[in-house]
Design a protein around this motif. Sequence first.
Motif, PDB file in Angstrom:
ATOM      1  N   GLU A  53       0.931  -0.916  -0.122  1.00 10.43           N
ATOM      2  CA  GLU A  53      -0.076  -0.056   0.008  1.00 10.43           C
ATOM      3  C   GLU A  53       0.917   1.134   0.009  1.00 10.43           C
ATOM      4  OE1 GLU A  53       0.118  -1.854   4.495  1.00 10.43           O
ATOM      5  OE2 GLU A  53      -0.020  -2.083   2.492  1.00 10.43           O
ATOM      6  N   ASN A  54       2.450   0.736   0.280  1.00 14.14           N
ATOM      7  CA  ASN A  54       2.883   2.422   0.331  1.00 14.14           C
ATOM      8  C   ASN A  54       3.405   3.197  -1.328  1.00 14.14           C
ATOM      9  OD1 ASN A  54       6.280   3.331  -0.409  1.00 14.14           O
ATOM     10  ND2 ASN A  54       5.726   3.673   1.693  1.00 14.14           N
ATOM     11  N   ILE A  55       3.512   4.109  -1.426  1.00 17.39           N
ATOM     12  CA  ILE A  55       3.223   5.361  -2.781  1.00 17.39           C
ATOM     13  C   ILE A  55       5.036   4.237  -3.365  1.00 17.39           C
ATOM     14  CG2 ILE A  55       5.169   6.488  -1.826  1.00 17.39           C
ATOM     15  CD1 ILE A  55       3.077   9.000  -3.941  1.00 17.39           C
ATOM     16  N   ILE A  56       5.772   3.616  -3.080  1.00 17.66           N
ATOM     17  CA  ILE A  56       6.959   3.899  -3.439  1.00 17.66           C
ATOM     18  C   ILE A  56       6.297   1.960  -4.514  1.00 17.66           C
ATOM     19  CG2 ILE A  56       8.916   2.645  -3.679  1.00 17.66           C
ATOM     20  CD1 ILE A  56       9.635   4.258  -0.335  1.00 17.66           C
ATOM     21  N   PRO A  57       5.860   1.281  -4.224  1.00 16.25           N
ATOM     22  CA  PRO A  57       5.484  -0.050  -4.841  1.00 16.25           C
ATOM     23  C   PRO A  57       4.668   0.274  -5.681  1.00 16.25           C
ATOM     24  CG  PRO A  57       4.883  -0.382  -2.908  1.00 16.25           C
ATOM     25  CD  PRO A  57       5.613   0.716  -2.473  1.00 16.25           C
ATOM     26  N   GLN A  58       3.893   1.239  -5.687  1.00 10.03           N
ATOM     27  CA  GLN A  58       2.949   1.128  -6.844  1.00 10.03           C
ATOM     28  C   GLN A  58       3.271   2.239  -7.769  1.00 10.03           C
ATOM     29  OE1 GLN A  58      -0.229   3.114  -3.943  1.00 10.03           O
ATOM     30  NE2 GLN A  58      -0.737   1.816  -2.908  1.00 10.03           N
ATOM     31  N   THR A  59       4.198   2.843  -6.986  1.00 11.78           N
ATOM     32  CA  THR A  59       4.729   3.554  -8.530  1.00 11.78           C
ATOM     33  C   THR A  59       5.617   2.768  -8.974  1.00 11.78           C
ATOM     34  OG1 THR A  59       6.275   4.546  -7.504  1.00 11.78           O
ATOM     35  CG2 THR A  59       3.784   5.874  -7.350  1.00 11.78           C
ATOM     36  N   LEU A  60       7.002   2.266  -8.482  1.00  7.68           N
ATOM     37  CA  LEU A  60       7.376   1.008  -9.477  1.00  7.68           C
ATOM     38  C   LEU A  60       7.384   0.221  -9.984  1.00  7.68           C
ATOM     39  CD1 LEU A  60      10.794   2.851  -7.105  1.00  7.68           C
ATOM     40  CD2 LEU A  60      10.186   3.726  -9.085  1.00  7.68           C
ATOM     41  N   GLY A  61       6.190  -0.372  -8.536  1.00  7.12           N
ATOM     42  CA  GLY A  61       6.463  -1.880  -9.307  1.00  7.12           C
ATOM     43  C   GLY A  61       6.604  -2.404  -8.030  1.00  7.12           C
ATOM     44  N   SER A  62       6.323  -3.438  -7.348  1.00  8.10           N
ATOM     45  CA  SER A  62       7.045  -4.143  -6.248  1.00  8.10           C
ATOM     46  C   SER A  62       7.875  -4.629  -6.592  1.00  8.10           C
ATOM     47  CB  SER A  62       6.137  -5.306  -5.739  1.00  8.10           C
ATOM     48  OG  SER A  62       4.361  -4.291  -5.221  1.00  8.10           O
ATOM     49  N   ASP A  63       7.615  -5.961  -7.948  1.00  8.94           N
ATOM     50  CA  ASP A  63       8.719  -6.417  -9.110  1.00  8.94           C
ATOM     51  C   ASP A  63       9.930  -5.513  -9.107  1.00  8.94           C
ATOM     52  OD1 ASP A  63       7.191  -8.937  -8.622  1.00  8.94           O
ATOM     53  OD2 ASP A  63       6.461  -8.819 -10.586  1.00  8.94           O
ATOM     54  N   ASN A  64       9.576  -3.903  -9.384  1.00  8.65           N
ATOM     55  CA  ASN A  64      11.104  -3.706  -9.920  1.00  8.65           C
ATOM     56  C   ASN A  64      12.214  -3.139  -8.252  1.00  8.65           C
ATOM     57  OD1 ASN A  64      10.690  -3.564 -12.566  1.00  8.65           O
ATOM     58  ND2 ASN A  64       9.508  -1.773 -12.159  1.00  8.65           N
ATOM     59  N   ILE A  65      11.724  -3.464  -6.680  1.00  8.13           N
ATOM     60  CA  ILE A  65      11.613  -3.356  -5.891  1.00  8.13           C
ATOM     61  C   ILE A  65      12.508  -4.505  -5.233  1.00  8.13           C
ATOM     62  CG2 ILE A  65      11.593  -2.223  -3.076  1.00  8.13           C
ATOM     63  CD1 ILE A  65       8.878  -1.088  -5.174  1.00  8.13           C
ATOM     64  N   THR A  66      11.930  -5.296  -4.888  1.00  2.00           N
ATOM     65  CA  THR A  66      11.853  -6.363  -4.814  1.00  2.00           C
ATOM     66  C   THR A  66      12.307  -7.893  -5.412  1.00  2.00           C
ATOM     67  OG1 THR A  66       9.636  -7.403  -4.420  1.00  2.00           O
ATOM     68  CG2 THR A  66      10.411  -6.593  -2.190  1.00  2.00           C
ATOM     69  N   ASN A  67      12.501  -7.726  -6.549  1.00  2.00           N
ATOM     70  CA  ASN A  67      13.233  -9.131  -7.265  1.00  2.00           C
ATOM     71  C   ASN A  67      14.382  -9.138  -7.434  1.00  2.00           C
ATOM     72  OD1 ASN A  67      13.885 -10.427  -9.214  1.00  2.00           O
ATOM     73  ND2 ASN A  67      13.330  -9.215 -10.980  1.00  2.00           N
ATOM     74  N   ARG A  68      14.690  -9.739  -6.473  1.00  2.00           N
ATOM     75  CA  ARG A  68      15.844 -10.070  -6.022  1.00  2.00           C
ATOM     76  C   ARG A  68      16.941 -10.713  -7.782  1.00  2.00           C
ATOM     77  NH1 ARG A  68      17.275 -14.325  -1.632  1.00  2.00           N
ATOM     78  NH2 ARG A  68      18.978 -14.469  -2.487  1.00  2.00           N
ATOM     79  N   ASP A  69      16.461 -11.234  -8.501  1.00  2.00           N
ATOM     80  CA  ASP A  69      17.262 -10.937 -10.141  1.00  2.00           C
ATOM     81  C   ASP A  69      17.935 -10.027 -10.376  1.00  2.00           C
ATOM     82  OD1 ASP A  69      16.772 -13.691  -9.738  1.00  2.00           O
ATOM     83  OD2 ASP A  69      14.991 -14.196 -10.720  1.00  2.00           O
ATOM     84  N   LEU A  70      17.257  -8.866 -10.421  1.00  2.00           N
ATOM     85  CA  LEU A  70      17.840  -7.445 -10.138  1.00  2.00           C
ATOM     86  C   LEU A  70      18.794  -7.420  -9.285  1.00  2.00           C
ATOM     87  CD1 LEU A  70      14.977  -5.577 -11.421  1.00  2.00           C
ATOM     88  CD2 LEU A  70      16.026  -6.792 -12.979  1.00  2.00           C
ATOM     89  N   THR A  71      20.076  -7.835  -9.477  1.00  2.00           N
ATOM     90  CA  THR A  71      21.116  -8.040  -8.545  1.00  2.00           C
ATOM     91  C   THR A  71      22.225  -7.167  -8.536  1.00  2.00           C
ATOM     92  OG1 THR A  71      22.757  -9.471  -9.650  1.00  2.00           O
ATOM     93  CG2 THR A  71      21.443 -10.467  -8.206  1.00  2.00           C
ATOM     94  N   SER A  72      22.433  -5.860  -9.426  1.00  2.00           N
ATOM     95  CA  SER A  72      22.949  -5.095  -9.829  1.00  2.00           C
ATOM     96  C   SER A  72      22.279  -3.670  -9.763  1.00  2.00           C
ATOM     97  CB  SER A  72      24.218  -5.147 -10.567  1.00  2.00           C
ATOM     98  OG  SER A  72      23.311  -5.069 -12.204  1.00  2.00           O
ATOM     99  N   ARG A  73      21.421  -3.447  -8.527  1.00  2.00           N
ATOM    100  CA  ARG A  73      20.656  -2.484  -8.991  1.00  2.00           C
ATOM    101  C   ARG A  73      21.300  -1.225  -8.173  1.00  2.00           C
ATOM    102  NH1 ARG A  73      17.317  -6.656  -6.361  1.00  2.00           N
ATOM    103  NH2 ARG A  73      16.557  -5.687  -4.265  1.00  2.00           N
ATOM    104  N   PHE A  74      21.734  -1.940  -6.692  1.00  4.13           N
ATOM    105  CA  PHE A  74      22.519  -1.216  -6.222  1.00  4.13           C
ATOM    106  C   PHE A  74      23.622  -1.908  -5.050  1.00  4.13           C
ATOM    107  CE2 PHE A  74      21.858   2.014  -2.743  1.00  4.13           C
ATOM    108  CZ  PHE A  74      22.670   1.817  -1.866  1.00  4.13           C
ATOM    109  N   GLU A  75      24.493  -1.746  -4.620  1.00  4.12           N
ATOM    110  CA  GLU A  75      25.174  -2.197  -3.829  1.00  4.12           C
ATOM    111  C   GLU A  75      25.876  -1.283  -3.229  1.00  4.12           C
ATOM    112  OE1 GLU A  75      29.812  -3.922  -4.946  1.00  4.12           O
ATOM    113  OE2 GLU A  75      30.487  -2.040  -4.728  1.00  4.12           O
TER     114      GLU A  75
END
Length: 163
Positions: A53-75
């Motif tokens: 229900e937070n605005i972050i997953p509502q705007t970015l999409g939950s999968d873009n935030i918690t998808n473990r396969d997107l491993t190089s998005r941040f270090e």
Amino acid sequence: MDLRNCTPVLFVKNAQTARQFYESLLEMKVKADFGGLNIVFEEGFAVWQIMNENIIPQTLGSDNITNRDLTSRFEMCFETEDLDNVYKTLKDNNIKFLHEVNVELWGQRTIRFYDPDGHLVEVGEAMHVFIRRIYKEENYDIEATAKRAYTPVDILKQILQVQ
């Protein structure tokens, strides 16, 4: 404009799992815990449990935030005086590595691994540790050390406390 208090934040599926990883395994210190969903560490970062229900997953999409396969998005990057002990602790806890002990182009030994949410974490030798090692390997030649470590001589002199 006067912006202050920059806090890197990792979005996580479960803040308590993330807290356990960073606090127990990596020995980070909790500075503040806001209801178990927002945890700030003394080392200068925070983990936030993202709720649908937070605005972050509502705007970015939950999968873009918690998808473990997107491993190089941040270090997250940390330094240590005892890389071998950190490496052993992680190995003993079956942590997934991007790579095991590696010597970077500038001479620093590093490891990179994943936290429970798939964020990439780097731990490298503290600068004074690898600079002293390289200085010794270069037979105490500051110019050779500067070239190998890609570090200006004046900074090396401060780190090594030499003239």
